[in-house]
Design a protein around this motif. Structure first.
Motif, mmCIF file in Angstrom:
data_model
loop_
_atom_site.group_PDB
_atom_site.id
_atom_site.type_symbol
_atom_site.label_atom_id
_atom_site.label_comp_id
_atom_site.label_asym_id
_atom_site.label_seq_id
_atom_site.Cartn_x
_atom_site.Cartn_y
_atom_site.Cartn_z
ATOM 1 N N MET A 1 26.842 27.167 6.721
ATOM 2 C CA MET A 1 27.988 26.501 6.090
ATOM 3 C C MET A 1 27.601 25.063 5.738
ATOM 4 O O MET A 1 27.213 24.302 6.597
ATOM 5 C CB MET A 1 29.176 26.509 7.049
ATOM 6 N N THR A 2 27.692 24.763 4.471
ATOM 7 C CA THR A 2 27.376 23.387 4.085
ATOM 8 C C THR A 2 28.545 22.468 4.454
ATOM 9 O O THR A 2 29.618 22.917 4.819
ATOM 10 C CB THR A 2 27.149 23.293 2.575
ATOM 11 N N GLY A 3 28.290 21.173 4.347
ATOM 12 C CA GLY A 3 29.340 20.226 4.685
ATOM 13 C C GLY A 3 30.550 20.358 3.790
ATOM 14 O O GLY A 3 31.686 20.292 4.256
ATOM 15 N N LEU A 4 30.301 20.603 2.511
ATOM 16 C CA LEU A 4 31.410 20.637 1.561
ATOM 17 C C LEU A 4 32.371 21.766 1.882
ATOM 18 O O LEU A 4 33.589 21.594 1.834
ATOM 19 C CB LEU A 4 30.865 20.792 0.142
ATOM 20 N N THR A 5 31.842 22.938 2.264
ATOM 21 C CA THR A 5 32.707 24.083 2.540
ATOM 22 C C THR A 5 33.682 23.772 3.672
ATOM 23 O O THR A 5 34.854 24.159 3.608
ATOM 24 C CB THR A 5 31.857 25.308 2.899
ATOM 25 N N ALA A 6 33.205 23.066 4.697
ATOM 26 C CA ALA A 6 34.088 22.741 5.821
ATOM 27 C C ALA A 6 35.257 21.877 5.356
ATOM 28 O O ALA A 6 36.420 22.135 5.706
ATOM 29 C CB ALA A 6 33.286 22.023 6.906
ATOM 30 N N TYR A 7 34.958 20.862 4.528
ATOM 31 C CA TYR A 7 36.040 19.997 4.037
ATOM 32 C C TYR A 7 37.004 20.781 3.155
ATOM 33 O O TYR A 7 38.224 20.593 3.220
ATOM 34 C CB TYR A 7 35.461 18.813 3.271
ATOM 35 N N LEU A 8 36.451 21.660 2.314
ATOM 36 C CA LEU A 8 37.330 22.430 1.429
ATOM 37 C C LEU A 8 38.200 23.383 2.232
ATOM 38 O O LEU A 8 39.369 23.600 1.902
ATOM 39 C CB LEU A 8 36.491 23.208 0.409
ATOM 40 N N TRP A 9 37.651 23.944 3.316
ATOM 41 C CA TRP A 9 38.460 24.837 4.150
ATOM 42 C C TRP A 9 39.547 24.065 4.873
ATOM 43 O O TRP A 9 40.660 24.561 5.053
ATOM 44 C CB TRP A 9 37.570 25.575 5.132
ATOM 45 N N LEU A 10 39.218 22.838 5.302
ATOM 46 C CA LEU A 10 40.269 22.004 5.902
ATOM 47 C C LEU A 10 41.385 21.779 4.889
ATOM 48 O O LEU A 10 42.577 21.893 5.213
ATOM 49 C CB LEU A 10 39.671 20.667 6.354
ATOM 50 N N GLY A 11 41.000 21.479 3.634
ATOM 51 C CA GLY A 11 42.017 21.288 2.597
ATOM 52 C C GLY A 11 42.828 22.546 2.379
ATOM 53 O O GLY A 11 44.055 22.492 2.262
ATOM 54 N N ALA A 12 42.164 23.714 2.362
ATOM 55 C CA ALA A 12 42.883 24.966 2.132
ATOM 56 C C ALA A 12 43.856 25.250 3.269
ATOM 57 O O ALA A 12 44.995 25.676 3.039
ATOM 58 C CB ALA A 12 41.888 26.114 1.981
ATOM 59 N N ALA A 13 43.422 24.992 4.515
ATOM 60 C CA ALA A 13 44.301 25.250 5.658
ATOM 61 C C ALA A 13 45.508 24.327 5.632
ATOM 62 O O ALA A 13 46.655 24.752 5.849
ATOM 63 C CB ALA A 13 43.519 25.073 6.963
ATOM 64 N N LEU A 14 45.276 23.044 5.323
ATOM 65 C CA LEU A 14 46.389 22.097 5.267
ATOM 66 C C LEU A 14 47.347 22.463 4.137
ATOM 67 O O LEU A 14 48.574 22.407 4.297
ATOM 68 C CB LEU A 14 45.834 20.688 5.065
ATOM 69 N N PHE A 15 46.784 22.898 3.010
ATOM 70 C CA PHE A 15 47.629 23.306 1.878
ATOM 71 C C PHE A 15 48.479 24.523 2.254
ATOM 72 O O PHE A 15 49.660 24.597 1.924
ATOM 73 C CB PHE A 15 46.741 23.621 0.671
ATOM 74 N N GLY A 16 47.849 25.480 2.972
ATOM 75 C CA GLY A 16 48.606 26.671 3.371
ATOM 76 C C GLY A 16 49.747 26.324 4.309
ATOM 77 O O GLY A 16 50.872 26.835 4.154
ATOM 78 N N LEU A 17 49.490 25.440 5.287
ATOM 79 C CA LEU A 17 50.559 25.044 6.208
ATOM 80 C C LEU A 17 51.675 24.339 5.449
ATOM 81 O O LEU A 17 52.864 24.560 5.706
ATOM 82 C CB LEU A 17 49.995 24.129 7.295
ATOM 83 N N GLY A 18 51.290 23.493 4.470
ATOM 84 C CA GLY A 18 52.307 22.806 3.676
ATOM 85 C C GLY A 18 53.129 23.778 2.854
ATOM 86 O O GLY A 18 54.355 23.647 2.762
ATOM 87 N N THR A 19 52.458 24.773 2.263
ATOM 88 C CA THR A 19 53.181 25.774 1.470
ATOM 89 C C THR A 19 54.192 26.516 2.330
ATOM 90 O O THR A 19 55.339 26.721 1.937
ATOM 91 C CB THR A 19 52.197 26.787 0.867
ATOM 92 N N TYR A 20 53.740 26.905 3.541
ATOM 93 C CA TYR A 20 54.656 27.604 4.444
ATOM 94 C C TYR A 20 55.872 26.731 4.747
ATOM 95 O O TYR A 20 57.017 27.201 4.702
ATOM 96 C CB TYR A 20 53.928 27.973 5.737
ATOM 97 N N GLY A 21 55.642 25.450 5.027
ATOM 98 C CA GLY A 21 56.764 24.574 5.364
ATOM 99 C C GLY A 21 57.730 24.411 4.221
ATOM 100 O O GLY A 21 58.952 24.451 4.412
ATOM 101 N N VAL A 22 57.189 24.244 2.999
ATOM 102 C CA VAL A 22 58.072 24.064 1.846
ATOM 103 C C VAL A 22 58.934 25.301 1.641
ATOM 104 O O VAL A 22 60.127 25.216 1.347
ATOM 105 C CB VAL A 22 57.240 23.764 0.577
ATOM 106 N N LEU A 23 58.323 26.491 1.831
ATOM 107 C CA LEU A 23 59.068 27.720 1.549
ATOM 108 C C LEU A 23 60.007 28.093 2.684
ATOM 109 O O LEU A 23 61.059 28.696 2.439
ATOM 110 C CB LEU A 23 58.095 28.868 1.288
ATOM 111 N N ALA A 24 59.648 27.761 3.934
ATOM 112 C CA ALA A 24 60.394 28.324 5.060
ATOM 113 C C ALA A 24 61.377 27.351 5.687
ATOM 114 O O ALA A 24 62.279 27.794 6.400
ATOM 115 C CB ALA A 24 59.412 28.803 6.127
ATOM 116 N N LYS A 25 61.239 26.047 5.444
ATOM 117 C CA LYS A 25 62.065 25.112 6.195
ATOM 118 C C LYS A 25 63.420 24.917 5.535
ATOM 119 O O LYS A 25 63.538 24.923 4.310
ATOM 120 C CB LYS A 25 61.335 23.768 6.318
ATOM 121 N N LYS A 26 64.438 24.724 6.365
ATOM 122 C CA LYS A 26 65.790 24.530 5.838
ATOM 123 C C LYS A 26 66.049 23.080 5.468
ATOM 124 O O LYS A 26 66.775 22.798 4.532
ATOM 125 C CB LYS A 26 66.812 24.959 6.895
#
Lengths: 161, 102
Positions: free
Chosen positions: B1-26
């Motif tokens: 795993m190169t360095g860039l992939t780790a940062y991009l995966w961190l971004g993807a995970a944070l984006f996914g958590l944000g998407t869940y919050g936007v869709l699920a929170k009241k």
């Protein structure tokens, strides 16, 4: 690969999970500050020092204070206030699919390994912003001005005559 | 795993958590917080690509700075609207804001 990345990633993701999972909106705002602090650390690792300082000033200093004020102005802050709607399963599926597609796409692709860190601090960023990107910089200032005037106009409300 | 992939995966995970919050929170304020999380994920990706792919110029970092300033404007306007709506409807629950429904 810098070893400091893993604790910082843990801070970022733990803060994000805290925003979603904490039962109290006020605590969710504090978790958000925690997460933003981790993001600032990630920027430092990416040798984007100017961006890291901006992150601390704008997000942790300004936006989080604004969020806390909004929380206090709109609801009682004690008790279970951070509720989820009935769409939770659908939201989980959508976000998991989106993140999965992104992670899958990012796994492929011949990424360059990247050279050594430049390590010459925030000076080149400031020069780049105020020479090559001067017009967008001024437009961003105008957008902020218009948005703040609009926020005051909306937040003050309409006086009933 | 190169360095860039780790940062991009961190971004993807944070984006996914944000998407869940936007869709699920009241609560509208929590939805706004999750939008800020998604913007931070995009900024992490911009800075990471700047560091690993296009190191010769700093366009990625400058783009992230503009994204931060626009996010600040968005947060100010969003919170003003939430406060105005909460004064009007006595609630900040997103499901209650259905005045435009025909």
């Amino acid at each position: 690969m810098n070893m400091a990345f893993w604790p910082l990633a843990l801070i970022v993701l733990a803060g994000a999970v805290g925003v979603i999972a904490d039962a109290n909106v006020f605590h969710a705002a504090l978790w958000l500050v925690f997460s933003f602090l981790g993001v600032a650390g990630v920027y430092v690792l990416l040798s984007a020092e100017f961006l890291a300082i901006t992150q601390v000033l704008v997000y942790i200093g300004a936006i989080s204070v604004m969020l806390v004020f909004a929380v206090m102005l709109t609801r009682p802050v004690i008790g279970k206030t951070n509720l989820s709607s009935f769409r939770r399963p659908l939201a989980a599926i959508v976000s998991a699919v989106l993140s999965g597609i992104m992670a899958w796409a990012e796994w492929w692709g011949p990424w360059p390994a990247g050279g050594p860190a430049p390590g010459d601090g925030p000076r080149p960023t400031g020069l780049e912003m105020l020479t090559t990107h001067l017009l967008p910089f001024e437009i961003a200032g105008l957008i902020l001005f218009v948005a703040l005037v609009g926020a005051i106009a909306i937040g003050r409300g309409v006086e009933s005559k | 795993m190169t360095g860039l992939t780790a940062y991009l995966w961190l971004g993807a995970a944070l984006f996914g958590l944000g998407t869940y919050g936007v869709l699920a929170k009241k609560n509208a304020i929590v939805a706004l917080m999750c939008i800020e999380m998604m913007l931070s994920a995009a900024n992490i990706n911009l800075a990471a690509f700047n560091r690993f792919v296009a190191q010769s110029d700093l366009a990625g970092q400058v783009f992230a700075l503009f994204s931060v300033s626009v996010a600040a404007a968005e947060a100010a306007l969003g919170l003003a609207m939430i406060i105005a709506l909460s004064r009007h409807r006595r609630t900040v629950e997103l499901d209650e804001f259905d005045m435009l429904k025909g």
